[in-house]
Write a protein that holds these residues in place. Structure first.
Motif, PDB file in Angstrom:
ATOM      1  N   GLY A  33       0.829  -1.203   0.000  1.00  0.00           N
ATOM      2  CA  GLY A  33       0.000   0.000   0.000  1.00  0.00           C
ATOM      3  C   GLY A  33       0.862   1.251   0.000  1.00  0.00           C
ATOM      4  O   GLY A  33       0.560   2.241  -0.669  1.00  0.00           O
ATOM      5  N   ALA A  34       1.961   1.204   0.746  1.00  0.00           N
ATOM      6  CA  ALA A  34       2.881   2.343   0.784  1.00  0.00           C
ATOM      7  C   ALA A  34       3.548   2.529  -0.573  1.00  0.00           C
ATOM      8  O   ALA A  34       3.708   3.645  -1.058  1.00  0.00           O
ATOM      9  CB  ALA A  34       3.949   2.117   1.850  1.00  0.00           C
ATOM     10  N   ALA A  35       3.909   1.420  -1.194  1.00  0.00           N
ATOM     11  CA  ALA A  35       4.653   1.505  -2.450  1.00  0.00           C
ATOM     12  C   ALA A  35       3.751   1.896  -3.626  1.00  0.00           C
ATOM     13  O   ALA A  35       4.077   2.800  -4.393  1.00  0.00           O
ATOM     14  CB  ALA A  35       5.336   0.166  -2.724  1.00  0.00           C
ATOM     15  N   VAL A  36       2.626   1.211  -3.755  1.00  0.00           N
ATOM     16  CA  VAL A  36       1.738   1.496  -4.889  1.00  0.00           C
ATOM     17  C   VAL A  36       0.998   2.800  -4.625  1.00  0.00           C
ATOM     18  O   VAL A  36       0.297   2.926  -3.626  1.00  0.00           O
ATOM     19  CB  VAL A  36       0.709   0.352  -5.067  1.00  0.00           C
ATOM     20  CG1 VAL A  36      -0.305   0.717  -6.138  1.00  0.00           C
ATOM     21  CG2 VAL A  36       1.422  -0.931  -5.420  1.00  0.00           C
ATOM     22  N   GLY A  37       1.174   3.760  -5.503  1.00  0.00           N
ATOM     23  CA  GLY A  37       0.522   5.044  -5.275  1.00  0.00           C
ATOM     24  C   GLY A  37       0.479   5.845  -6.557  1.00  0.00           C
ATOM     25  O   GLY A  37       0.516   5.283  -7.659  1.00  0.00           O
ATOM     26  N   LEU A  38       0.431   7.157  -6.395  1.00  0.00           N
ATOM     27  CA  LEU A  38       0.420   8.025  -7.570  1.00  0.00           C
ATOM     28  C   LEU A  38       1.642   7.754  -8.424  1.00  0.00           C
ATOM     29  O   LEU A  38       1.609   7.844  -9.645  1.00  0.00           O
ATOM     30  CB  LEU A  38       0.431   9.487  -7.116  1.00  0.00           C
ATOM     31  CG  LEU A  38      -0.831   9.938  -6.386  1.00  0.00           C
ATOM     32  CD1 LEU A  38      -0.610  11.276  -5.713  1.00  0.00           C
ATOM     33  CD2 LEU A  38      -1.993  10.010  -7.349  1.00  0.00           C
ATOM     34  N   GLY A  39       2.754   7.419  -7.753  1.00  0.00           N
ATOM     35  CA  GLY A  39       3.998   7.128  -8.471  1.00  0.00           C
ATOM     36  C   GLY A  39       3.825   5.979  -9.442  1.00  0.00           C
ATOM     37  O   GLY A  39       4.326   6.028 -10.569  1.00  0.00           O
TER      38      GLY A  39
HETATM   39  N1  TRP Z   1       5.539   5.166  -3.303  1.00  0.00           N
HETATM   40  C1  TRP Z   1       4.369   5.986  -3.338  1.00  0.00           C
HETATM   41  C2  TRP Z   1       3.968   6.192  -4.786  1.00  0.00           C
HETATM   42  O1  TRP Z   1       4.472   5.545  -5.636  1.00  0.00           O
HETATM   43  C3  TRP Z   1       4.532   7.296  -2.653  1.00  0.00           C
HETATM   44  C4  TRP Z   1       5.148   7.182  -1.325  1.00  0.00           C
HETATM   45  C5  TRP Z   1       4.596   6.687  -0.194  1.00  0.00           C
HETATM   46  C6  TRP Z   1       6.473   7.497  -1.033  1.00  0.00           C
HETATM   47  N2  TRP Z   1       5.514   6.680   0.801  1.00  0.00           N
HETATM   48  C7  TRP Z   1       6.663   7.170   0.309  1.00  0.00           C
HETATM   49  C8  TRP Z   1       7.495   8.002  -1.799  1.00  0.00           C
HETATM   50  C9  TRP Z   1       7.894   7.337   0.872  1.00  0.00           C
HETATM   51  C10 TRP Z   1       8.714   8.192  -1.215  1.00  0.00           C
HETATM   52  C11 TRP Z   1       8.928   7.843   0.085  1.00  0.00           C
HETATM   53  O2  TRP Z   1       3.135   6.992  -5.062  1.00  0.00           O
END
Ligand code: TRP
Length: 473
Positions: A33-39
Motif C-alpha cells: 500500500g505504501a509503495a503502490v501510489g500516484l507514483g
Molecule cells: N511510493 C508511493 C507512490 O508511488 C509514494 C510514497 C509513499 C512514497 N511513501 C513514500 C514516496 C515514501 C517516497 C517515500 O506513489
C-alpha cells in the motif's frame, strides 16, 4: 526515583510495548500500500510515455532489482533490528549524539514534506472521480477538457477541500494504530485496488489499441532511451518503492523477528512493479484506441485519459473506476507517509497515538496549504526555485508545489537512501547484520552480494543521480 523510572520507561518503550503486524500478509499489504501510489499509476505511465516505452521499462526493472530492492531490505532490517522509527533506529545502533541520526531526521522531514503536496494531488484524483461519476467529460471537446484541468489546478477552493478530505482520511487510519488502523484500512483498500485493476485491465485488453500499447511498453525502441531517461528510471525506482524517507524503517519496526526480509521485500517490489506495468497496459490502450499521443507528460492521466474517456461508451463509469483506483492507491501511500511522522512523536516524545496522529496530520495539512494554492494564487504560484539554490538546478521556474516536490523527491530521498546504505554496510557491518538478514541462517553468498551492492553500487548510482541533477552529466 522518578527519574530512574522515567528513564527505564524511555529505554524500554520502543521494544517492549511495540505493536506488531498480525501476519506476514498484513505487512505485505501495508508495505505494498505504501509503495503502490500516484507514483505507480500516474507517474510511471507518463514517464514511460515520455521516454518512449520499451527500453525505459527494462532499465527501470533493472534498477528496481539491483538498487531499490537492496535499499528496501536495508531499511526494513534497520527498523526490525532497532524496533523503532528512523531517528531512534540510528540512535539504538550508534549513540545519542551520533551524526548518523541526521539520516533519520532527514527521513521524518522528507515524509512530512512529501505528504504535504502528495495529498493535494491525491485530492485531484477524488475530484476527477466525482467529475467522472457525473459524466462531465462526455459532453466536452478536448480543449474544454484541457481547460477543465487548468481550472481545477487554479482553484484554491477545490484544492483546499480535497486536500482536507485526504488528510482527514489519512489521520483516521493512522489514529487506529498498527493493527486496527493501518492494517485494517490496507486490508480493505488493497484487495479493492486489485479488483478494480483487473476489471480495468479486462476492458483495456478488449480495446483495439491494446496490441499497440503492448508493443510500446515492452517492445525495444533503442533509439529513444537517453541518459536522462536512465537516471529518471533510477530516481523513480526509489520513489515508487517508498524508500529513503524511513517509511520502510517504520513499517519494518513492526515486523516479527522470524520473517524473511528478503522474501518480503521481493514480494512488495514485485507487486509494485506488476501494478505499474498493469497501469501502463490500462492507460496506453485507451490512449492509442482514440489516436492520442503517449508523451503528454503529467497531463496524460488528467487530460489525455479523460479526452479518451469522453469518446467511449460508458466512459463515465470507467473514469470513475480509474480515478477511484488512483485515489485508493494514493490514500494507502499517504497513510504510510503520515505514519512515519506520527510514530516519530509516539516513539521519541511518548505522545499518545491519537495526539500524534492529530497534531502531525494538522501540521501537514497546514504546510500543504501553499501547495494547494500554487496553481491559483500569486503568493505561492510564483517562482520559488531560489529556495533550492543555483547548485540545485534552479534554472527552471518552479512554484511552491514544484519546489517542495523537487527538493524532497530528488534530493532528500536519494540522500537519505544513500545514508541508509552506507550506515548498514560500513557502520553496522557484517557481523551484526547477518543474523538479522537471515534469521534461520540463509545463503552467505546472497548476503555478501547484497552488502557489496550497498557498499559500492548504491553510492555510485546516487552520485550519478546527483551529478545529473546539478547538470554535470
Ligand atoms: N511510493 C508511493 C507512490 O508511488 C509514494 C510514497 C509513499 C512514497 N511513501 C513514500 C514516496 C515514501 C517516497 C517515500 O506513489
Amino acid at each position: 526515583m522518578t527519574t530512574s523510572i522515567r528513564s527505564r520507561e524511555h529505554a524500554e518503550a520502543p521494544g517492549a510495548l511495540r505493536e506488531t503486524w498480525s501476519s506476514r500478509l498484513a505487512f505485505i499489504l501495508a508495505a505494498t500500500g505504501a509503495a503502490v501510489g500516484l507514483g505507480s499509476i500516474w507517474k510511471f505511465p507518463y514517464i514511460t510515455g515520455m521516454n518512449g516505452g520499451g527500453w525505459f521499462v527494462l532499465v527501470y526493472i533493472f534498477f528496481i532489482v539491483v538498487i531499490a530492492v537492496p535499499i528496501m531490505i536495508a531499511e526494513i532490517l534497520l527498523g526490525r533490528m532497532s524496533r523503532s522509527t528512523p531517528v531512534g533506529a540510528f540512535r539504538s545502533l550508534t549513540h545519542a549524539h551520533s551524526p548518523w541520526l541526521t539520516v533519520g531526521w532527514l527521513g521524518v522531514v522528507s515524509s512530512f514534506l512529501i505528504l504535504s503536496y502528495y495529498s493535494v494531488v491525491a485530492g485531484w484524483t477524488l475530484h476527477y472521480a466525482v467529475l467522472s461519476a457525473f459524466n462531465v467529460f462526455a459532453g466536452l471537446n478536448p480543449e474544454q477538457i484541457t481547460a477543465q484541468f487548468q481550472s481545477m489546478y487554479a482553484s484554491p477552493t477545490i484544492n483546499l477541500i480535497w486536500h482536507a478530505v485526504i488528510m482527514s482520511l489519512t489521520v483516521l487510519a493512522v489514529l487506529g494504530g498498527v493493527k486496527s488502523g493501518i492494517e485494517r484500512w490496507n486490508s480493505i483498500l488493497m484487495p479493492l485496488l486489485l479488483l478494480m485493476m483487473v476489471v480495468l485491465f479486462g476492458k483495456a485488453l478488449s480495446s483495439t489499441g491494446f496490441l499497440e500499447a503492448l508493443d510500446f511498453v515492452f517492445g525495444p525502441h533503442s533509439e529513444r532511451i537517453t541518459g536522462r531517461g536512465v537516471l529518471e528510471a533510477l530516481g523513480h525506482s526509489f520513489f515508487t518503492l517508498s524508500i529513503g524517507v524511513g517509511c520502510m524503517i517504520t513499517y519494518g519496526s513492526y515486523l516479527a523477528k522470524d520473517e524473511s526480509v528478503v522474501k518480503n521485500s521481493l514480494a512488495i517490489a514485485g507487486f509494485d512493479t506488476l501494478i505499474s506495468l498493469l497501469s501502463c497496459l490500462i492507460v496506453f490502450p485507451i490512449i492509442f484506441t482514440f489516436g492520442l499521443k503517449p508523451d503528454a507528460g503529467p497531463g496524460l492521466v488528467f487530460v489525455s485519459l479523460p479526452i479518451a474517456l469522453s469518446k467511449m461508451t460508458g466512459g463515465g463509469l470507467w473514469g470513475l473506476t480509474f480515478f477511484l483506483l488512483l485515489a485508493i492507491a494514493a490514500l494507502a501511500s499517504a497513510i504510510s507517509l503520515l505514519e512515519v511522522v506520527a510514530a516519530h512523536f509516539v516513539d521519541e516524545y511518548h505522545w499518545s497515538r491519537k495526539r500524534a496522529a492529530l497534531i502531525s496530520g494538522l501540521t501537514v495539512f497546514a504546510f500543504g496549504i501553499p501547495s494547494a494554492l500554487s496553481g491559483g494564487t500569486r503568493l505561492f504560484g510564483t517562482d520559488f526555485s531560489h529556495l533550492t539554490g543555483h547548485v540545485l538546478g534552479a534554472s527552471q521556474s518552479r512554484n511552491w508545489f514544484d519546489t517542495i516536490d523537487y527538493l524532497a523527491s530528488n534530493y532528500l530521498l536519494t540522500l537519505s537512501s544513500l545514508g541508509v546504505a552506507l550506515f548498514l554496510a560500513w557502520r553496522v557491518g557484517e557481523a551484526s547484520t547477518y543474523p538479522n538478514f537471515a534469521p534461520g541462517g540463509g545463503s552467505r553468498r546472497l548476503f555478501r552480494l547484497w552488502l557489496l551492492t550497498l557498499k559500492y553500487v548504491v553510492p555510485l548510482a546516487v552520485v550519478m543521480v546527483f551529478l545529473n541533477l546539478v547538470g554535470l552529466i
